[in-house]
Motif scaffolding. Structure first.
Motif, PDB file in Angstrom:
ATOM      1  N   GLY A  17       0.636  -1.089   0.262  1.00 17.18           N
ATOM      2  CA  GLY A  17      -0.244   0.240  -0.375  1.00 17.18           C
ATOM      3  C   GLY A  17       0.821   1.345   0.140  1.00 17.18           C
ATOM      4  O   GLY A  17       0.613   2.349   0.538  1.00 17.18           O
ATOM      5  N   GLY A  18       1.910   1.655  -0.700  1.00 17.36           N
ATOM      6  CA  GLY A  18       2.864   2.226  -0.752  1.00 17.36           C
ATOM      7  C   GLY A  18       3.418   2.673   1.066  1.00 17.36           C
ATOM      8  O   GLY A  18       4.364   3.672   0.346  1.00 17.36           O
ATOM      9  N   ALA A  19       3.310   1.736   1.599  1.00 17.00           N
ATOM     10  CA  ALA A  19       3.975   1.958   2.973  1.00 17.00           C
ATOM     11  C   ALA A  19       4.954   0.910   3.195  1.00 17.00           C
ATOM     12  O   ALA A  19       4.798   0.072   2.849  1.00 17.00           O
ATOM     13  CB  ALA A  19       3.325   2.381   4.164  1.00 17.00           C
ATOM     14  N   PRO A  20       6.173   0.890   4.349  1.00 16.19           N
ATOM     15  CA  PRO A  20       6.685   0.300   4.788  1.00 16.19           C
ATOM     16  C   PRO A  20       6.865  -1.072   5.066  1.00 16.19           C
ATOM     17  O   PRO A  20       5.394  -1.360   6.046  1.00 16.19           O
ATOM     18  CB  PRO A  20       8.194   0.780   5.689  1.00 16.19           C
ATOM     19  CG  PRO A  20       8.297   2.329   5.114  1.00 16.19           C
ATOM     20  CD  PRO A  20       6.690   2.557   4.378  1.00 16.19           C
ATOM     21  N   ALA A  21       6.644  -2.203   4.866  1.00 16.14           N
ATOM     22  CA  ALA A  21       5.828  -3.238   5.627  1.00 16.14           C
ATOM     23  C   ALA A  21       7.267  -4.654   5.107  1.00 16.14           C
ATOM     24  O   ALA A  21       7.067  -5.577   3.268  1.00 16.14           O
ATOM     25  CB  ALA A  21       3.988  -4.057   4.983  1.00 16.14           C
ATOM     26  N   HIS A  22       8.336  -4.937   5.408  1.00 17.08           N
ATOM     27  CA  HIS A  22       9.276  -5.849   4.880  1.00 17.08           C
ATOM     28  C   HIS A  22       8.910  -7.281   5.338  1.00 17.08           C
ATOM     29  O   HIS A  22       9.023  -7.853   6.304  1.00 17.08           O
ATOM     30  CB  HIS A  22      10.629  -5.653   5.906  1.00 17.08           C
ATOM     31  CG  HIS A  22      10.629  -4.616   5.842  1.00 17.08           C
ATOM     32  ND1 HIS A  22      11.363  -4.276   4.172  1.00 17.08           N
ATOM     33  CD2 HIS A  22      10.637  -2.855   6.254  1.00 17.08           C
ATOM     34  CE1 HIS A  22      12.105  -2.580   4.355  1.00 17.08           C
ATOM     35  NE2 HIS A  22      11.405  -2.231   5.507  1.00 17.08           N
ATOM     36  N   GLY A  23       8.368  -7.662   4.216  1.00 18.72           N
ATOM     37  CA  GLY A  23       7.882  -9.274   4.191  1.00 18.72           C
ATOM     38  C   GLY A  23       7.056  -9.519   4.932  1.00 18.72           C
ATOM     39  O   GLY A  23       6.585 -11.110   4.432  1.00 18.72           O
ATOM     40  N   LEU A  24       6.276  -8.987   5.370  1.00 14.53           N
ATOM     41  CA  LEU A  24       5.180  -9.262   5.820  1.00 14.53           C
ATOM     42  C   LEU A  24       4.075  -8.424   5.943  1.00 14.53           C
ATOM     43  O   LEU A  24       4.485  -7.356   7.066  1.00 14.53           O
ATOM     44  CB  LEU A  24       4.905  -9.973   7.043  1.00 14.53           C
ATOM     45  CG  LEU A  24       3.968 -10.748   7.949  1.00 14.53           C
ATOM     46  CD1 LEU A  24       2.928 -12.572   6.619  1.00 14.53           C
ATOM     47  CD2 LEU A  24       4.054 -11.633   9.111  1.00 14.53           C
ATOM     48  N   ALA A  25       2.382  -8.297   5.196  1.00 10.11           N
ATOM     49  CA  ALA A  25       1.384  -7.241   5.222  1.00 10.11           C
ATOM     50  C   ALA A  25       0.310  -7.677   5.699  1.00 10.11           C
ATOM     51  O   ALA A  25       0.055  -8.727   5.853  1.00 10.11           O
ATOM     52  CB  ALA A  25       1.808  -6.214   4.589  1.00 10.11           C
ATOM     53  N   ARG A  26      -0.519  -7.092   6.754  1.00 10.53           N
ATOM     54  CA  ARG A  26      -2.126  -6.873   6.867  1.00 10.53           C
ATOM     55  C   ARG A  26      -3.385  -6.585   6.247  1.00 10.53           C
ATOM     56  O   ARG A  26      -3.071  -5.059   5.620  1.00 10.53           O
ATOM     57  CB  ARG A  26      -2.211  -7.225   8.295  1.00 10.53           C
ATOM     58  CG  ARG A  26      -3.388  -7.491   8.668  1.00 10.53           C
ATOM     59  CD  ARG A  26      -3.706  -6.978  10.308  1.00 10.53           C
ATOM     60  NE  ARG A  26      -4.715  -7.107  11.235  1.00 10.53           N
ATOM     61  CZ  ARG A  26      -5.634  -6.901  11.104  1.00 10.53           C
ATOM     62  NH1 ARG A  26      -5.576  -5.240  10.646  1.00 10.53           N
ATOM     63  NH2 ARG A  26      -7.072  -7.245  11.548  1.00 10.53           N
ATOM     64  N   GLN A  36       4.102  -4.928  14.061  1.00 11.81           N
ATOM     65  CA  GLN A  36       5.239  -4.430  14.718  1.00 11.81           C
ATOM     66  C   GLN A  36       6.765  -5.517  14.691  1.00 11.81           C
ATOM     67  O   GLN A  36       6.763  -5.710  16.154  1.00 11.81           O
ATOM     68  CB  GLN A  36       4.360  -4.819  16.168  1.00 11.81           C
ATOM     69  CG  GLN A  36       4.910  -4.120  17.116  1.00 11.81           C
ATOM     70  CD  GLN A  36       4.912  -4.776  18.264  1.00 11.81           C
ATOM     71  OE1 GLN A  36       4.717  -5.448  19.606  1.00 11.81           O
ATOM     72  NE2 GLN A  36       3.685  -3.301  19.242  1.00 11.81           N
ATOM     73  N   ALA A  37       7.334  -4.796  13.983  1.00 14.85           N
ATOM     74  CA  ALA A  37       8.449  -5.452  13.587  1.00 14.85           C
ATOM     75  C   ALA A  37       9.079  -4.537  12.469  1.00 14.85           C
ATOM     76  O   ALA A  37       8.524  -4.360  11.494  1.00 14.85           O
ATOM     77  CB  ALA A  37       9.248  -6.390  13.165  1.00 14.85           C
ATOM     78  N   ALA A  38      10.136  -4.061  12.908  1.00 19.37           N
ATOM     79  CA  ALA A  38      10.915  -2.787  11.614  1.00 19.37           C
ATOM     80  C   ALA A  38      11.158  -3.514  10.699  1.00 19.37           C
ATOM     81  O   ALA A  38      10.892  -3.355   9.233  1.00 19.37           O
ATOM     82  CB  ALA A  38      12.393  -2.102  11.910  1.00 19.37           C
ATOM     83  N   LYS A  39      11.826  -5.030  10.365  1.00 22.59           N
ATOM     84  CA  LYS A  39      11.750  -5.893   9.110  1.00 22.59           C
ATOM     85  C   LYS A  39      11.655  -7.495   9.762  1.00 22.59           C
ATOM     86  O   LYS A  39      12.529  -7.954  10.447  1.00 22.59           O
ATOM     87  CB  LYS A  39      13.067  -6.118   8.632  1.00 22.59           C
ATOM     88  CG  LYS A  39      13.578  -6.732   7.389  1.00 22.59           C
ATOM     89  CD  LYS A  39      14.772  -6.459   6.711  1.00 22.59           C
ATOM     90  CE  LYS A  39      15.402  -7.248   5.437  1.00 22.59           C
ATOM     91  NZ  LYS A  39      16.420  -6.788   5.247  1.00 22.59           N
ATOM     92  N   VAL A  40      10.575  -8.053   8.994  1.00 23.97           N
ATOM     93  CA  VAL A  40      10.084  -9.497   9.304  1.00 23.97           C
ATOM     94  C   VAL A  40      11.247 -10.802   9.317  1.00 23.97           C
ATOM     95  O   VAL A  40      11.999 -11.156   8.981  1.00 23.97           O
ATOM     96  CB  VAL A  40       9.345  -9.646   9.012  1.00 23.97           C
ATOM     97  CG1 VAL A  40       8.581 -11.330   9.255  1.00 23.97           C
ATOM     98  CG2 VAL A  40       7.647  -9.160   9.979  1.00 23.97           C
ATOM     99  N   GLY A  41      11.516 -10.235   7.234  1.00 21.67           N
ATOM    100  CA  GLY A  41      12.518 -11.081   6.770  1.00 21.67           C
ATOM    101  C   GLY A  41      11.737 -11.993   5.551  1.00 21.67           C
ATOM    102  O   GLY A  41      10.363 -10.960   5.013  1.00 21.67           O
ATOM    103  N   ALA A  42      12.488 -12.627   4.475  1.00 17.09           N
ATOM    104  CA  ALA A  42      11.707 -13.084   3.763  1.00 17.09           C
ATOM    105  C   ALA A  42      10.871 -13.847   4.157  1.00 17.09           C
ATOM    106  O   ALA A  42      10.802 -14.807   5.119  1.00 17.09           O
ATOM    107  CB  ALA A  42      12.467 -13.324   3.100  1.00 17.09           C
ATOM    108  N   VAL A  43       8.999 -14.436   3.738  1.00 16.28           N
ATOM    109  CA  VAL A  43       7.923 -15.198   4.891  1.00 16.28           C
ATOM    110  C   VAL A  43       7.908 -16.380   3.565  1.00 16.28           C
ATOM    111  O   VAL A  43       7.562 -15.548   2.651  1.00 16.28           O
ATOM    112  CB  VAL A  43       6.839 -14.251   5.215  1.00 16.28           C
ATOM    113  CG1 VAL A  43       5.349 -15.222   4.815  1.00 16.28           C
ATOM    114  CG2 VAL A  43       7.308 -13.407   6.847  1.00 16.28           C
TER     115      VAL A  43
END
Length: 201
Positions: A17-26, A36-43
């Protein structure tokens, strides 16, 4: 609390949605949000499960949520927590299977340890400890599914160049009933990446 189910999307992206979401989004039906994490990683895989600590979404991949990089984590809707001490490498598939001792979370991937103990690419979490399944497998696991093919519920395991302990000349796919491995004929001749039970009528 008024919350409704939402769609959780995992992968290797860094925006939703144009906002930061590293590897996981809702996705709640109208808005994207990150967790609630700056960077999740590859999911690579996710599954809902209650391991005794309450309903949670278990997430696997090449995760960087904790200093130990343990590749699997639990999201309870508000915060992240580790799953024991995790596993030593990528988690590519998750399932929930009862091998006779109750429902447990099963993880498959390319790891060789789970919870600090040997576990060749396949392990289960019972809510307190990790343990190996069927002696593990020789080759990366990329697909798990629970299915009753007429002989009782079993865990079907597929992946890349897998060799199942105790089976000869069976590659890529087999089933574990909680006691032993069984072949599906002679299996397939190349890697299996996905499995899902479907009633086609």
């Amino acid at each position: 609390d008024g919350r409704r189910p939402a769609l959780y999307v995992g992968g290797v992206f860094d925006q939703a949605g144009g906002a930061p979401a590293h590897g996981l989004a809702r996705w709640d039906g109208s808005t994207w949000s990150s967790l609630q994490a700056a960077k999740v990683g590859a999911v690579f895989t996710m599954i809902p499960h209650d391991d005794g600590a309450g309903p949670s979404l278990f997430v696997g991949g090449t995760l960087s949520l904790f200093p130990s990089d343990d590749h699997i984590a639990r999201w309870n809707g508000e915060s992240w927590s580790p799953v024991g001490s995790g596993v030593t490498c990528c988690v590519e598939a998750l399932a929930v299977f009862d091998d006779g001792s109750g429902d447990a979370l099963v993880a498959g991937g390319t790891f060789n340890e789970a919870g600090g103990k040997p576990a060749a690419r396949l392990a289960k979490w019972n809510g307190s400890i990790w343990s190996t399944i069927g002696g593990g497998v020789d080759g990366g696991v990329s697909a798990l599914e629970v299915f009753d093919d007429g002989e009782g519920p079993a865990l079907f395991v597929g992946g890349a160049t897998i060799k199942f302990f105790g089976l000869n000349d069976v590659w890529y796919i087999a089933k574990w009933d909680g006691l032993k491995w069984s072949p599906l004929g002679t299996g397939t001749n190349e890697r299996i990446r996905a499995m899902k039970v479907f009633d086609d009528g």
